[in-house]
Design an enzyme around this catalytic site. Structure first.
Site, PDB file in Angstrom:
ATOM      1  N   ASP A   9       0.918  -1.300  -0.164  1.00  0.00           N
ATOM      2  CA  ASP A   9       0.041   0.127   0.016  1.00  0.00           C
ATOM      3  C   ASP A   9       0.697   1.019   0.013  1.00  0.00           C
ATOM      4  OD1 ASP A   9      -3.229   0.571   0.950  1.00  0.00           O
ATOM      5  OD2 ASP A   9      -1.678   2.127   1.141  1.00  0.00           O
ATOM      6  N   ASN A  19     -12.709  -2.750   2.519  1.00  0.00           N
ATOM      7  CA  ASN A  19     -13.918  -1.709   2.543  1.00  0.00           C
ATOM      8  C   ASN A  19     -14.729  -1.582   1.418  1.00  0.00           C
ATOM      9  OD1 ASN A  19     -12.372  -0.625   4.838  1.00  0.00           O
ATOM     10  ND2 ASN A  19     -10.917   0.536   3.629  1.00  0.00           N
ATOM     11  N   HIS A  40     -10.455  -4.827  -3.129  1.00  0.00           N
ATOM     12  CA  HIS A  40      -9.033  -5.104  -2.806  1.00  0.00           C
ATOM     13  C   HIS A  40      -9.426  -5.615  -1.375  1.00  0.00           C
ATOM     14  CE1 HIS A  40     -10.082  -0.802  -2.542  1.00  0.00           C
ATOM     15  NE2 HIS A  40      -9.437  -0.839  -1.492  1.00  0.00           N
ATOM     16  N   ILE A  41      -8.225  -6.314  -0.807  1.00  0.00           N
ATOM     17  CA  ILE A  41      -8.251  -6.686   0.388  1.00  0.00           C
ATOM     18  C   ILE A  41      -6.874  -6.434   1.098  1.00  0.00           C
ATOM     19  CG2 ILE A  41      -8.114  -9.051   1.917  1.00  0.00           C
ATOM     20  CD1 ILE A  41      -9.161 -10.580  -0.367  1.00  0.00           C
ATOM     21  N   HIS A  42      -7.203  -5.595   2.024  1.00  0.00           N
ATOM     22  CA  HIS A  42      -6.044  -4.990   2.952  1.00  0.00           C
ATOM     23  C   HIS A  42      -5.666  -6.075   3.745  1.00  0.00           C
ATOM     24  CE1 HIS A  42      -6.658  -0.602   2.247  1.00  0.00           C
ATOM     25  NE2 HIS A  42      -8.074  -1.112   2.134  1.00  0.00           N
TER      26      HIS A  42
HETATM   27  P1  DGP Z   1      -9.318   1.809   0.262  1.00  0.00           P
HETATM   28  O1  DGP Z   1      -9.490   3.087   1.274  1.00  0.00           O
HETATM   29  O2  DGP Z   1     -10.015   0.610   1.174  1.00  0.00           O
HETATM   30  O3  DGP Z   1     -10.141   1.980  -0.986  1.00  0.00           O
HETATM   31  O4  DGP Z   1      -7.954   1.664   0.232  1.00  0.00           O
HETATM   32  C1  DGP Z   1      -7.244   1.811  -1.077  1.00  0.00           C
HETATM   33  C2  DGP Z   1      -5.889   2.103  -0.763  1.00  0.00           C
HETATM   34  O5  DGP Z   1      -5.020   1.800  -1.823  1.00  0.00           O
HETATM   35  C3  DGP Z   1      -5.348   2.956   0.197  1.00  0.00           C
HETATM   36  O6  DGP Z   1      -4.981   2.355   1.738  1.00  0.00           O
HETATM   37  C4  DGP Z   1      -4.241   3.765  -0.481  1.00  0.00           C
HETATM   38  C5  DGP Z   1      -3.804   2.715  -1.620  1.00  0.00           C
HETATM   39  N1  DGP Z   1      -3.492   3.382  -2.834  1.00  0.00           N
HETATM   40  C6  DGP Z   1      -4.029   4.382  -3.413  1.00  0.00           C
HETATM   41  N2  DGP Z   1      -3.625   4.599  -4.666  1.00  0.00           N
HETATM   42  C7  DGP Z   1      -2.569   3.682  -4.755  1.00  0.00           C
HETATM   43  C8  DGP Z   1      -1.535   3.711  -5.670  1.00  0.00           C
HETATM   44  O7  DGP Z   1      -1.315   4.238  -6.588  1.00  0.00           O
HETATM   45  N3  DGP Z   1      -0.497   2.658  -5.173  1.00  0.00           N
HETATM   46  C9  DGP Z   1      -0.447   1.904  -4.259  1.00  0.00           C
HETATM   47  N4  DGP Z   1       0.384   0.952  -4.170  1.00  0.00           N
HETATM   48  N5  DGP Z   1      -1.579   2.012  -3.260  1.00  0.00           N
HETATM   49  C10 DGP Z   1      -2.571   2.762  -3.667  1.00  0.00           C
END
Ligand code: DGP
Length: 114
Positions: free
Chosen positions: A30, A87, A100-102
């Site tokens: 992330d 989320n 997506h799975i965190h």
């Molecule tokens: P959510 O809030 O559940 O939609 O999480 C989206 C996540 O994606 C957030 O924790 C940050 C991550 N994220 C957003 N843009 C990028 C990106 O360009 N690259 C990466 N590696 N992560 C990203």
């Protein structure tokens, strides 16, 4: 519909720290980590959120969860534990419209989340 950020990562149009990949899923770190270890597992097929995944994709959902556990093990998180979060939609805090799975770990996490 235009590509989401995650589809651009899948297509290598923007960079990401990819830590696992198969023909149907991708795991990458992330960009805004909320814990010492924070990565995402996504299907390459686009579903805007969990609630949009049809019943006939149950197998894919299972494999995403198994991949989350396998990559957590690979990242050294298995012994101390970790959290998995999905989320779903605006109130869930979803900001990228691609399922997506965190996976978060590397420190003790609070419960309940804020
Ligand atoms: P959510 O809030 O559940 O939609 O999480 C989206 C996540 O994606 C957030 O924790 C940050 C991550 N994220 C957003 N843009 C990028 C990106 O360009 N690259 C990466 N590696 N992560 C990203």
């Amino acid at each position: 519909m235009s590509k989401s950020i995650f589809e651009k990562i899948i297509d290598r149009e923007i960079p990401a720290q990819i830590i696992h990949e198969t023909d149907e899923l991708l795991a990458f770190r992330d960009v805004n980590p909320q814990a010492p270890a924070h990565f995402l597992i996504i299907p390459k097929k686009r579903f805007h959120r969990l609630a949009e995944v049809p019943a006939d994709e149950a197998g894919l959902l299972g494999r995403l969860l198994l991949a989350a556990a396998a990559v957590a093990r690979q990242e050294g998180l298995a012994a101390d534990g970790y959290r998995i979060v999905i989320n779903n939609g605006a109130n869930g805090g979803e900001t990228v419209p691609h399922l997506h799975i965190h996976v978060l770990g590397g420190r003790a996490l609070q419960w309940p989340p804020g």
